[in-house]
Design a protein around this motif. Structure first.
Motif, PDB file in Angstrom:
ATOM      1  N   ILE A   1      22.892  58.078  -0.205  1.00 22.58           N
ATOM      2  CA  ILE A   1      21.593  57.849   0.429  1.00 22.58           C
ATOM      3  C   ILE A   1      21.260  56.359   0.483  1.00 22.58           C
ATOM      4  N   LEU A   2      21.524  55.643  -0.588  1.00 18.87           N
ATOM      5  CA  LEU A   2      21.250  54.206  -0.614  1.00 18.87           C
ATOM      6  C   LEU A   2      22.045  53.476   0.456  1.00 18.87           C
ATOM      7  N   ASN A   3      23.275  53.907   0.678  1.00 21.38           N
ATOM      8  CA  ASN A   3      24.094  53.294   1.728  1.00 21.38           C
ATOM      9  C   ASN A   3      23.483  53.537   3.113  1.00 21.38           C
ATOM     10  N   LYS A   4      22.869  54.695   3.283  1.00 28.50           N
ATOM     11  CA  LYS A   4      22.211  55.007   4.554  1.00 28.50           C
ATOM     12  C   LYS A   4      20.959  54.160   4.755  1.00 28.50           C
ATOM     13  N   LEU A   5      20.232  53.887   3.660  1.00 36.56           N
ATOM     14  CA  LEU A   5      18.983  53.135   3.762  1.00 36.56           C
ATOM     15  C   LEU A   5      19.217  51.660   4.095  1.00 36.56           C
ATOM     16  N   LYS A   6      20.357  51.124   3.683  1.00 36.92           N
ATOM     17  CA  LYS A   6      20.689  49.718   3.962  1.00 36.92           C
ATOM     18  C   LYS A   6      19.531  48.797   3.581  1.00 36.92           C
TER      19      LYS A   6
ATOM     20  N   GLN B   1      14.114  44.510  -1.250  1.00 41.70           N
ATOM     21  CA  GLN B   1      13.628  45.883  -1.367  1.00 41.70           C
ATOM     22  C   GLN B   1      14.220  46.614  -2.571  1.00 41.70           C
ATOM     23  N   PHE B   2      13.459  47.581  -3.069  1.00 43.45           N
ATOM     24  CA  PHE B   2      13.899  48.455  -4.147  1.00 43.45           C
ATOM     25  C   PHE B   2      13.780  49.898  -3.674  1.00 43.45           C
ATOM     26  N   ALA B   3      14.671  50.746  -4.169  1.00 46.46           N
ATOM     27  CA  ALA B   3      14.631  52.164  -3.813  1.00 46.46           C
ATOM     28  C   ALA B   3      14.537  53.014  -5.068  1.00 46.46           C
ATOM     29  N   PHE B   4      13.812  54.115  -4.940  1.00 43.54           N
ATOM     30  CA  PHE B   4      13.657  55.068  -6.032  1.00 43.54           C
ATOM     31  C   PHE B   4      13.771  56.480  -5.470  1.00 43.54           C
ATOM     32  N   PHE B   5      13.999  57.420  -6.373  1.00 39.12           N
ATOM     33  CA  PHE B   5      14.085  58.830  -6.008  1.00 39.12           C
ATOM     34  C   PHE B   5      13.027  59.595  -6.784  1.00 39.12           C
TER      35      PHE B   5
ATOM     36  N   THR C   1      16.504  57.331   8.480  1.00 43.34           N
ATOM     37  CA  THR C   1      17.666  56.712   9.134  1.00 43.34           C
ATOM     38  C   THR C   1      18.425  57.699  10.004  1.00 43.34           C
ATOM     39  N   GLU C   2      18.177  58.982   9.811  1.00 40.25           N
ATOM     40  CA  GLU C   2      18.883  60.005  10.580  1.00 40.25           C
ATOM     41  C   GLU C   2      17.960  60.705  11.576  1.00 40.25           C
ATOM     42  N   ASP C   3      16.850  60.055  11.907  1.00 39.49           N
ATOM     43  CA  ASP C   3      15.840  60.664  12.775  1.00 39.49           C
ATOM     44  C   ASP C   3      15.666  59.828  14.046  1.00 39.49           C
ATOM     45  N   PHE C   4      14.940  60.402  15.016  1.00 40.70           N
ATOM     46  CA  PHE C   4      14.588  59.726  16.251  1.00 40.70           C
ATOM     47  C   PHE C   4      13.075  59.506  16.288  1.00 40.70           C
ATOM     48  N   VAL C   5      12.644  58.606  17.173  1.00 42.09           N
ATOM     49  CA  VAL C   5      11.206  58.458  17.382  1.00 42.09           C
ATOM     50  C   VAL C   5      10.689  59.651  18.178  1.00 42.09           C
ATOM     51  N   LEU C   6       9.369  59.807  18.144  1.00 41.22           N
ATOM     52  CA  LEU C   6       8.713  60.840  18.940  1.00 41.22           C
ATOM     53  C   LEU C   6       8.997  60.611  20.431  1.00 41.22           C
ATOM     54  N   PRO C   7       8.964  61.653  21.247  1.00 42.62           N
ATOM     55  CA  PRO C   7       8.593  63.032  20.929  1.00 42.62           C
ATOM     56  C   PRO C   7       9.762  63.929  20.522  1.00 42.62           C
ATOM     57  N   THR C   8      11.006  63.432  20.615  1.00 40.87           N
ATOM     58  CA  THR C   8      12.145  64.272  20.238  1.00 40.87           C
ATOM     59  C   THR C   8      12.313  64.334  18.729  1.00 40.87           C
ATOM     60  N   GLY C   9      12.155  63.207  18.062  1.00 42.96           N
ATOM     61  CA  GLY C   9      12.244  63.156  16.610  1.00 42.96           C
ATOM     62  C   GLY C   9      10.873  63.144  15.967  1.00 42.96           C
ATOM     63  N   ASN C  10      10.825  62.696  14.711  1.00 39.63           N
ATOM     64  CA  ASN C  10       9.565  62.685  13.965  1.00 39.63           C
ATOM     65  C   ASN C  10       9.070  61.285  13.619  1.00 39.63           C
ATOM     66  N   LEU C  11       9.764  60.247  14.080  1.00 39.94           N
ATOM     67  CA  LEU C  11       9.398  58.896  13.687  1.00 39.94           C
ATOM     68  C   LEU C  11       8.229  58.370  14.510  1.00 39.94           C
ATOM     69  N   ARG C  12       7.252  57.799  13.813  1.00 39.04           N
ATOM     70  CA  ARG C  12       6.095  57.201  14.473  1.00 39.04           C
ATOM     71  C   ARG C  12       6.434  55.851  15.099  1.00 39.04           C
TER      72      ARG C  12
END
Length: 334
Positions: free
Chosen positions: A203-208, A213-217, A163-174
């Protein structure tokens, strides 16, 4: 590298649009996807680089192998072969890829291990086997939209949440962040062992999360010993050694070894590095080599390294694993 990525920022909207449009065509059914009447579990990510897919696949194997005929299906990144390959006694890291070769070495008596860049073709070949699998685990196939997995597990690292990243080529998101909506489960990987509940909430608030959906750590647990094919050593017996890594992010491993007050030199290669003869000559000069399990699969074929080469296994520790295990078992029973 960071400077180049900043310079390429004007290309981000183009990459975003292309990948968004591709996903939209699949969502609308214009591009064809295939679903199956048996469980297909996909493990993947939105980001390039290591999010912990291999240990997650191994976790699922251990969870399911005693109750189901199980197969893993990977692309077989950087292998020297083409098309569908079913791992057998003649397989090597070069013929099926280092991660599938690791699966085969550890679980060959319990599961089938296959590779195919065309996942639908791979699934077809696996299901045509006489001893066909009941459940197939897709390794790194979240963007392989030609397959509609019955259950999607999306991994994102604690230090680089998508959620805190950009898509390629500047970020790492595919692909754009909206792709996360396809996931049934999102796992925040490589968390600190002492992660506080208050930080999980942030973190859960960031994931929205969506309602479905379920989230785990999860965190990484390192073994108390290093291993070779026929022996092992505990940390007390390790003095000066050379750490060899060819993975996306070696920092957690380096931090772990430094916390043990171990003395070592670190030879840090790029992810999936193909060790050249020059590299092997350099490694032959080292007295003791510790490496990752994935790198071990590529290096162990060199007889000259046999007596000095050891790997450090890792396992995944999932917070609230009872609930997670129940979700997976429900997914494969439907």
């Amino acid at each position: 590298m960071k400077l180049i990525r900043k310079i390429l920022f004007p290309l981000v909207p183009i990459y975003y649009l292309v990948t968004w449009l591709r996903n939209k065509l699949y969502d609308l059914g214009i591009k064809k996807s295939v679903s199956y009447n048996f469980p297909v579990i996909c493990v993947g990510n939105l980001s390039v680089g290591g999010t912990g897919k291999t240990p997650m696949i191994e976790y699922l194997i251990k969870l399911l192998k005693n109750d189901f005929k199980l197969a893993t299906l990977s692309r077989g990144y950087k292998r020297k072969t083409k098309g569908f390959q079913l791992a057998d006694v003649n397989s090597t890291a070069e013929s099926i890829g280092d991660e599938p070769f690791q699966f085969y070495n550890k679980f060959k008596n319990d599961i089938l291990v296959a590779v195919d860049s065309d996942r639908n073709n791979g699934i077809k070949n696996l299901r045509n086997l006489e001893n066909k699998p009941e459940v197939i685990l897709l390794d790194d196939a979240f963007q392989h939209r030609k397959v509609i997995a019955s259950f999607n597990i999306l991994l994102t690292t604690y230090n680089n949440i998508y959620t805190e990243d950009f898509v390629l080529p500047t970020g790492n998101l595919r692909e754009p962040k909206s792709g996360a909506k396809r996931a049934n489960v999102i796992i925040v990987t490589k968390c600190p062992n002492d992660l506080k509940e208050s930080e999980k909430v942030v973190i859960l608030n960031k994931l929205k999360l969506q309602s479905y959906q379920f989230a785990f750590f999860s965190s990484i647990a390192y073994s108390n010993e290093v291993f070779s094919n026929d022996t092992s050593k505990n940390f007390e017996s390790l003095h000066d050694f050379t750490l060899v890594t060819g993975i996306a992010n070696a920092k957690p491993l380096v931090d772990f070894l430094e916390a043990k007050n171990l003395r070592f030199e670190h030879l840090d290669f790029k992810d999936h590095h193909e060790f050249s003869q020059q590299d092997i000559v350099l490694l032959e000069k080292q007295e003791l080599i510790i490496t990752t399990e994935k790198d071990y699969m590529r290096l162990k074929q060199h007889e000259s390294l046999k007596d000095k080469l050891f790997y450090l296994p890792i396992t995944v520790v999932i917070d609230n694993k009872i609930k997670f295990n129940e979700l997976i078992k429900q997914a494969v029973k439907h």
